[in-house]
Motif scaffolding. Structure first.
Motif, mmCIF file in Angstrom:
data_model
loop_
_atom_site.group_PDB
_atom_site.id
_atom_site.type_symbol
_atom_site.label_atom_id
_atom_site.label_comp_id
_atom_site.label_asym_id
_atom_site.label_seq_id
_atom_site.Cartn_x
_atom_site.Cartn_y
_atom_site.Cartn_z
ATOM 1 N N LEU A 234 2.473 41.630 -12.435
ATOM 2 C CA LEU A 234 4.066 41.502 -11.489
ATOM 3 C C LEU A 234 3.934 42.415 -10.819
ATOM 4 C CD1 LEU A 234 7.543 41.323 -14.151
ATOM 5 C CD2 LEU A 234 6.738 40.133 -12.308
ATOM 6 N N TYR A 235 3.283 43.889 -10.925
ATOM 7 C CA TYR A 235 3.315 45.342 -9.612
ATOM 8 C C TYR A 235 2.149 44.537 -9.082
ATOM 9 C CZ TYR A 235 0.815 46.671 -14.538
ATOM 10 O OH TYR A 235 0.511 46.347 -14.786
ATOM 11 N N ASN A 236 1.090 44.280 -9.685
ATOM 12 C CA ASN A 236 -0.641 43.564 -8.446
ATOM 13 C C ASN A 236 -0.432 42.585 -7.879
ATOM 14 O OD1 ASN A 236 -1.478 42.186 -11.111
ATOM 15 N ND2 ASN A 236 -3.215 44.003 -10.465
ATOM 16 N N LEU A 237 0.727 41.964 -7.650
ATOM 17 C CA LEU A 237 0.351 40.670 -6.606
ATOM 18 C C LEU A 237 -0.812 40.348 -5.726
ATOM 19 C CD1 LEU A 237 3.415 38.549 -7.248
ATOM 20 C CD2 LEU A 237 1.308 38.254 -8.588
ATOM 21 N N GLN A 238 -1.371 39.986 -5.253
ATOM 22 C CA GLN A 238 -1.579 40.369 -4.458
ATOM 23 C C GLN A 238 -1.896 38.725 -3.017
ATOM 24 O OE1 GLN A 238 -5.894 39.756 -5.152
ATOM 25 N NE2 GLN A 238 -6.590 40.749 -7.084
ATOM 26 N N HIS A 239 -1.335 39.095 -1.823
ATOM 27 C CA HIS A 239 -0.377 38.200 -0.515
ATOM 28 C C HIS A 239 -1.824 38.682 0.575
ATOM 29 C CE1 HIS A 239 3.317 38.801 -2.540
ATOM 30 N NE2 HIS A 239 2.989 39.876 -3.056
ATOM 31 N N SER A 240 -2.495 39.133 0.896
ATOM 32 C CA SER A 240 -3.514 39.333 1.747
ATOM 33 C C SER A 240 -4.789 39.308 1.806
ATOM 34 C CB SER A 240 -3.677 40.650 1.965
ATOM 35 O OG SER A 240 -4.562 40.295 3.075
ATOM 36 N N PRO A 241 -5.629 38.067 1.705
ATOM 37 C CA PRO A 241 -6.858 38.200 2.017
ATOM 38 C C PRO A 241 -7.864 39.191 1.583
ATOM 39 C CG PRO A 241 -6.496 36.974 3.783
ATOM 40 C CD PRO A 241 -5.301 37.403 3.139
ATOM 41 N N ASP A 242 -7.531 39.917 2.283
ATOM 42 C CA ASP A 242 -8.490 41.231 2.664
ATOM 43 C C ASP A 242 -6.944 42.681 1.709
ATOM 44 O OD1 ASP A 242 -9.616 43.710 3.370
ATOM 45 O OD2 ASP A 242 -8.789 43.559 5.555
ATOM 46 N N VAL A 243 -7.673 42.662 0.628
ATOM 47 C CA VAL A 243 -7.224 43.636 -0.593
ATOM 48 C C VAL A 243 -8.448 44.901 -0.814
ATOM 49 C CG1 VAL A 243 -6.257 43.944 -2.225
ATOM 50 C CG2 VAL A 243 -6.110 41.546 -1.542
ATOM 51 N N TRP A 244 -8.081 45.835 -1.065
ATOM 52 C CA TRP A 244 -9.321 47.065 -1.505
ATOM 53 C C TRP A 244 -8.048 47.587 -2.949
ATOM 54 C CZ3 TRP A 244 -9.950 51.396 2.651
ATOM 55 C CH2 TRP A 244 -10.793 50.930 3.385
ATOM 56 N N PHE A 245 -8.737 47.770 -3.549
ATOM 57 C CA PHE A 245 -7.928 47.888 -5.454
ATOM 58 C C PHE A 245 -8.683 49.696 -5.496
ATOM 59 C CE2 PHE A 245 -9.718 43.485 -5.239
ATOM 60 C CZ PHE A 245 -8.806 43.167 -5.623
ATOM 61 N N ALA A 246 -7.126 50.162 -6.417
ATOM 62 C CA ALA A 246 -7.371 51.877 -6.848
ATOM 63 C C ALA A 246 -6.604 51.179 -7.973
ATOM 64 C CB ALA A 246 -6.277 52.753 -5.850
ATOM 65 N N ASP A 247 -7.209 52.447 -9.448
ATOM 66 C CA ASP A 247 -6.698 52.433 -10.450
ATOM 67 C C ASP A 247 -5.454 52.940 -10.549
ATOM 68 O OD1 ASP A 247 -7.613 54.614 -10.968
ATOM 69 O OD2 ASP A 247 -9.039 54.476 -12.193
ATOM 70 N N ASN A 248 -4.718 54.041 -10.139
ATOM 71 C CA ASN A 248 -3.917 54.284 -10.419
ATOM 72 C C ASN A 248 -2.844 54.908 -8.799
ATOM 73 O OD1 ASN A 248 -4.552 57.568 -8.584
ATOM 74 N ND2 ASN A 248 -5.983 56.700 -9.693
ATOM 75 N N TYR A 249 -1.557 54.933 -9.116
ATOM 76 C CA TYR A 249 -0.435 55.020 -7.579
ATOM 77 C C TYR A 249 -0.931 56.128 -6.873
ATOM 78 C CZ TYR A 249 1.319 50.927 -9.818
ATOM 79 O OH TYR A 249 2.374 50.209 -10.170
ATOM 80 N N TYR A 250 -1.211 56.954 -7.157
ATOM 81 C CA TYR A 250 -1.916 58.160 -6.171
ATOM 82 C C TYR A 250 -2.666 57.861 -5.074
ATOM 83 C CZ TYR A 250 2.012 60.793 -8.682
ATOM 84 O OH TYR A 250 3.122 60.835 -9.286
ATOM 85 N N MET A 251 -3.456 57.319 -5.233
ATOM 86 C CA MET A 251 -5.008 56.974 -4.805
ATOM 87 C C MET A 251 -4.504 55.579 -3.780
ATOM 88 S SD MET A 251 -8.164 57.384 -4.062
ATOM 89 C CE MET A 251 -7.863 57.185 -2.572
ATOM 90 N N ILE A 252 -3.308 55.081 -4.579
ATOM 91 C CA ILE A 252 -3.101 54.116 -3.363
ATOM 92 C C ILE A 252 -1.977 54.355 -2.621
ATOM 93 C CG2 ILE A 252 -0.889 52.034 -3.811
ATOM 94 C CD1 ILE A 252 -3.295 50.899 -4.776
#
Length: 295
Positions: A205-223
């Motif tokens: 629910l909280y990490n749905l991908q809407h864009s084809p260009d995505v960067w990932f991080a494992d914590n919200y502070y990095m986000i």
């Protein structure tokens, strides 16, 4: 009368797809699984599987029985765990796993109350994403988890909703999206999205991908840092971005994008049957923490 062994053989056959696979899963010989199911069919006076094909297929009667069988097995596991816990001595340690997206700025005062009630308990704290915390609870690496709610949890993980947090769609004030008139959601697909979680993780629910260009991080502070740096847009807990909002480093996207904003429940999760007096007190303090965070 049916037995837990019969119901387990029935459910495992459905979930694994064959009698032989169910036997391997339960550590039994195939003939024992077949006998359990045949006996269950006699006891219920119903044919539960169509055996005419290569693999057994549920009949209508089998489909009706399946959810009830799963419920009985889950309740049996719960009862077994609770009976086992009656023989255990006072716990020496408790491990609390927290998603950093959950506001726990007032945790210290509630831990003080817990420590007063249970002065001899050794506490361990883990920070992880909600997805990883569910795994920690499932495998009993953590005793209690505080997570952003999921629609479903694994069979042996119980949950209690104790609060909620607001998520908002944010970008840097220097990002092109902040300076463009946005008319439809597809415009987001033209820009990088920053997403919580690992690249190979199943969508949540909280990490749905809407864009084809995505960067990932494992914590919200990095986000949050990536968003402030202008590297992309993201959907994040609003309380984490509060200082950046006040400093005008980031902004919320306009009102016509509000369908991507949402209010998420916060759940306490725990493995079935692992509760004791100390964990109940810790859960009580977490409830009070969430109540006080709402003001």
């Amino acid at each position: 009368m049916f037995t837990i062994e019969q119901l387990s053989a029935f459910v495992e056959t459905v979930e694994t797809g064959s009698f032989s696979a169910a036997a391997r899963k339960l550590g039994k010989v195939q003939s024992a699984i077949s006998q359990h199911i045949m006996t269950l069919e006699i006891d219920t006076n119903q044919q539960l599987f169509d055996r005419s094909g290569r693999y057994p297929q549920l009949t209508k009667a089998g489909k009706r029985l399946l959810p009830q069988a799963k419920a009985v097995i889950a309740q049996h596991r719960r009862l077994s765990q609770q009976l086992k816990s009656l023989d255990e001595s006072e716990p020496q340690t408790l491990t609390l796993a927290l998603d950093e997206g959950v506001p726990y700025g007032e945790l210290a005062q509630h831990l003080s109350a817990f420590s007063t009630a249970w002065p001899n308990i050794e506490l361990e704290f883990l920070n992880a994403s909600s997805h990883d915390i569910i795994q920690l609870i499932q495998h009993r690496r953590a005793d209690i988890g505080l997570v952003v709610s999921e629609i479903t949890y694994p069979d042996l993980v119980e949950f209690e909703t104790i609060g909620s947090i607001e998520f908002d769609l944010m970008v840097s004030t220097n990002h092109p999206l902040a300076k463009t008139e946005l008319t439809h959601l597809d415009m987001l697909k033209l820009h990088r999205q920053v997403v919580i979680g690992a690249r190979d993780r199943s969508p949540s629910l909280y990490n749905l991908q809407h864009s084809p260009d995505v960067w990932f991080a494992d914590n919200y502070y990095m986000i949050a840092e990536l968003i402030k740096g202008g590297f992309g847009w993201g959907i994040v807990p609003k309380h984490i971005m509060q200082d950046a909002l006040m400093a005008k480093q980031v902004c919320s996207l306009p009102a016509n994008f509000q369908q991507l904003d949402w209010l998420a429940n916060i759940d306490i999760i725990q493995h079935l049957g692992t509760g004791n007096a100390a964990s109940q007190e810790l859960r009580r303090q977490l409830r009070l923490m969430m109540q006080s965070s709402r003001g």
